[in-house]
Enzyme design. Structure first.
Site, PDB file in Angstrom:
ATOM      1  N   ALA A  96     -13.809  63.469  50.726  1.00  0.00           N
ATOM      2  CA  ALA A  96     -13.871  64.594  49.236  1.00  0.00           C
ATOM      3  C   ALA A  96     -13.491  62.946  48.100  1.00  0.00           C
ATOM      4  O   ALA A  96     -14.631  63.590  47.155  1.00  0.00           O
ATOM      5  CB  ALA A  96     -11.887  65.019  49.083  1.00  0.00           C
ATOM      6  N   ASP A 138      -7.835  68.608  48.808  1.00  0.00           N
ATOM      7  CA  ASP A 138      -8.803  67.111  48.785  1.00  0.00           C
ATOM      8  C   ASP A 138      -9.385  66.956  47.460  1.00  0.00           C
ATOM      9  O   ASP A 138      -9.460  66.468  46.887  1.00  0.00           O
ATOM     10  CB  ASP A 138      -9.387  67.076  50.623  1.00  0.00           C
ATOM     11  CG  ASP A 138      -8.242  66.199  51.018  1.00  0.00           C
ATOM     12  OD1 ASP A 138      -7.214  66.812  51.371  1.00  0.00           O
ATOM     13  OD2 ASP A 138      -8.664  66.202  52.274  1.00  0.00           O
TER      14      ASP A 138
HETATM   15  O1  PMV Z   1      -6.977  64.598  56.757  1.00  0.00           O
HETATM   16  P1  PMV Z   1      -7.495  64.812  55.047  1.00  0.00           P
HETATM   17  O2  PMV Z   1      -6.704  63.946  54.275  1.00  0.00           O
HETATM   18  O3  PMV Z   1      -8.618  65.611  55.354  1.00  0.00           O
HETATM   19  O4  PMV Z   1      -6.445  66.488  54.858  1.00  0.00           O
HETATM   20  C1  PMV Z   1      -6.505  67.070  55.313  1.00  0.00           C
HETATM   21  C2  PMV Z   1      -5.513  68.653  54.568  1.00  0.00           C
HETATM   22  C3  PMV Z   1      -5.769  69.948  55.470  1.00  0.00           C
HETATM   23  O5  PMV Z   1      -4.344  70.804  54.867  1.00  0.00           O
HETATM   24  C4  PMV Z   1      -5.347  69.412  56.699  1.00  0.00           C
HETATM   25  C5  PMV Z   1      -6.403  70.257  55.625  1.00  0.00           C
HETATM   26  C6  PMV Z   1      -7.185  71.356  54.208  1.00  0.00           C
HETATM   27  O6  PMV Z   1      -8.214  71.748  53.873  1.00  0.00           O
HETATM   28  O7  PMV Z   1      -6.551  71.649  53.469  1.00  0.00           O
END
Ligand code: PMV
Length: 300
Positions: A96, A138
């Site tokens: 992101a 994100d």
């Molecule tokens: O792993 P990351 O930094 O992409 O965080 C994902 C967060 C989740 O809640 C697992 C997925 C989301 O889209 O919110």
């Protein structure tokens, strides 16, 4: 240079995909991008020694870049140069951050003006390429930063508070795919809908209480909520032996709470400290176990 920030989820990851609230803070580190007119469209990520051409059927970055270009004002071809200060696949919102930086750089080159909130909304299309079914937390935090409560139906709600706190982020060194972890949780939800919903409801109440704890500068309470959230993530099979080792070491070194952060199944853990000195001790214990780590102050 245009910027997109990384993030740390304090409470509520995964539940947020199912409409529950989550708490997150933006990081000062993230991705920086600059766009210039070029002979062909190309995305250069010097940090990863990577050159990508847009391709709607190609690799993830090639597809995401094609998507960003197709949604931007058609104009001369561009070169977008990116520097990334975050580990990828580590739960810190790296994709992101890159997406927001790239879109902001294209906007700047093409004279498009939009608010950081609109930029965050725009970056959901980039995130969908990477994560399939992203909640949106994100991309919104990558664009807007700060400490906030996020809910799909309501968007970002900024949290204001008086007393800073410190987060120690430790990297397990195990790469993980958010898309795969979210898909695993979705399979669990299909198999045992009532059980999964109970876990997400519990996460929602942790996030709601966490917000009150931050506002009241009640850091010991926030730490306990993070520990409880870690147990719920464990129930979803999202921790690993290495993450358990780092979480235990952080608590042993005096952190007020510690948990997996982001998608889990590898990636990073986060520990909470009320004082900078304690954060230094927690960091030293993680480094002692060979984990790369950093400290970030969360300011009001
Ligand atoms: O792993 P990351 O930094 O992409 O965080 C994902 C967060 C989740 O809640 C697992 C997925 C989301 O889209 O919110």
């Amino acid at each position: 240079m245009s910027f997109g920030g990384g993030k740390v989820i304090l409470l509520g990851e995964h539940g947020v995909v199912y409409g529950r609230p989550a708490l997150a803070v933006g990081l000062e580190r993230g991705a920086h991008a600059k766009a210039s007119i070029h002979a062909t469209n190309v995305l250069d990520i010097a940090t990863w020694n990577l050159r990508v051409e847009p391709d709607p059927q190609g690799e993830l970055l090639a597809r995401a870049f094609a998507e960003a270009l197709s949604r931007s004002t058609p104009d001369a071809p561009v070169r977008v140069q990116v520097d990334v200060e975050l580990p990828a696949g580590a739960g810190l919102g790296c994709s992101a951050a890159v997406g927001v930086a790239v879109i902001a750089a294209l906007d700047e080159l093409r004279g498009v003006e939009r608010s950081r909130v609109d930029l965050g909304h725009e970056a959901i299309h980039w995130e969908r390429v990477f994560h399939g079914n992203p909640s949106g937390i994100d991309n919104m935090i990558a664009a807007c930063g700060g400490a906030a409560c996020y809910r799909k139906s309501e968007g970002l709600d900024r949290i204001t508070f008086d007393r800073s706190f410190w987060l120690v982020v430790g990297d397990s060194g195990e790469a993980s795919s958010t898309k795969e972890r979210v898909a695993e949780v979705a399979r669990f939800h299909e198999r045992d809908r009532a059980g999964a919903e109970r876990i997400f409801d519990a996460m929602a109440s942790l996030a709601q209480n966490g917000r009150l704890a931050i506002e009241a500068a009640d850091h010991p309470r926030l730490g306990r909520l993070m520990d409880l959230n870690h147990a719920l993530l464990n129930a979803l099979m999202l921790s690993t032996p290495r993450l358990e080792e780092l979480v235990a070491a952080a608590r042993e070194a005096g952190a007020l709470g510690a948990k997996v952060t982001g998608a889990g199944g590898g990636g990073c853990m986060v520990a909470l400290c009320a004082e900078e000195q304690r954060a230094g001790a927690v960091r030293a214990s993680l480094e002692g176990l060979g984990a790369s780590s950093f400290i970030t102050e969360v300011r009001s």
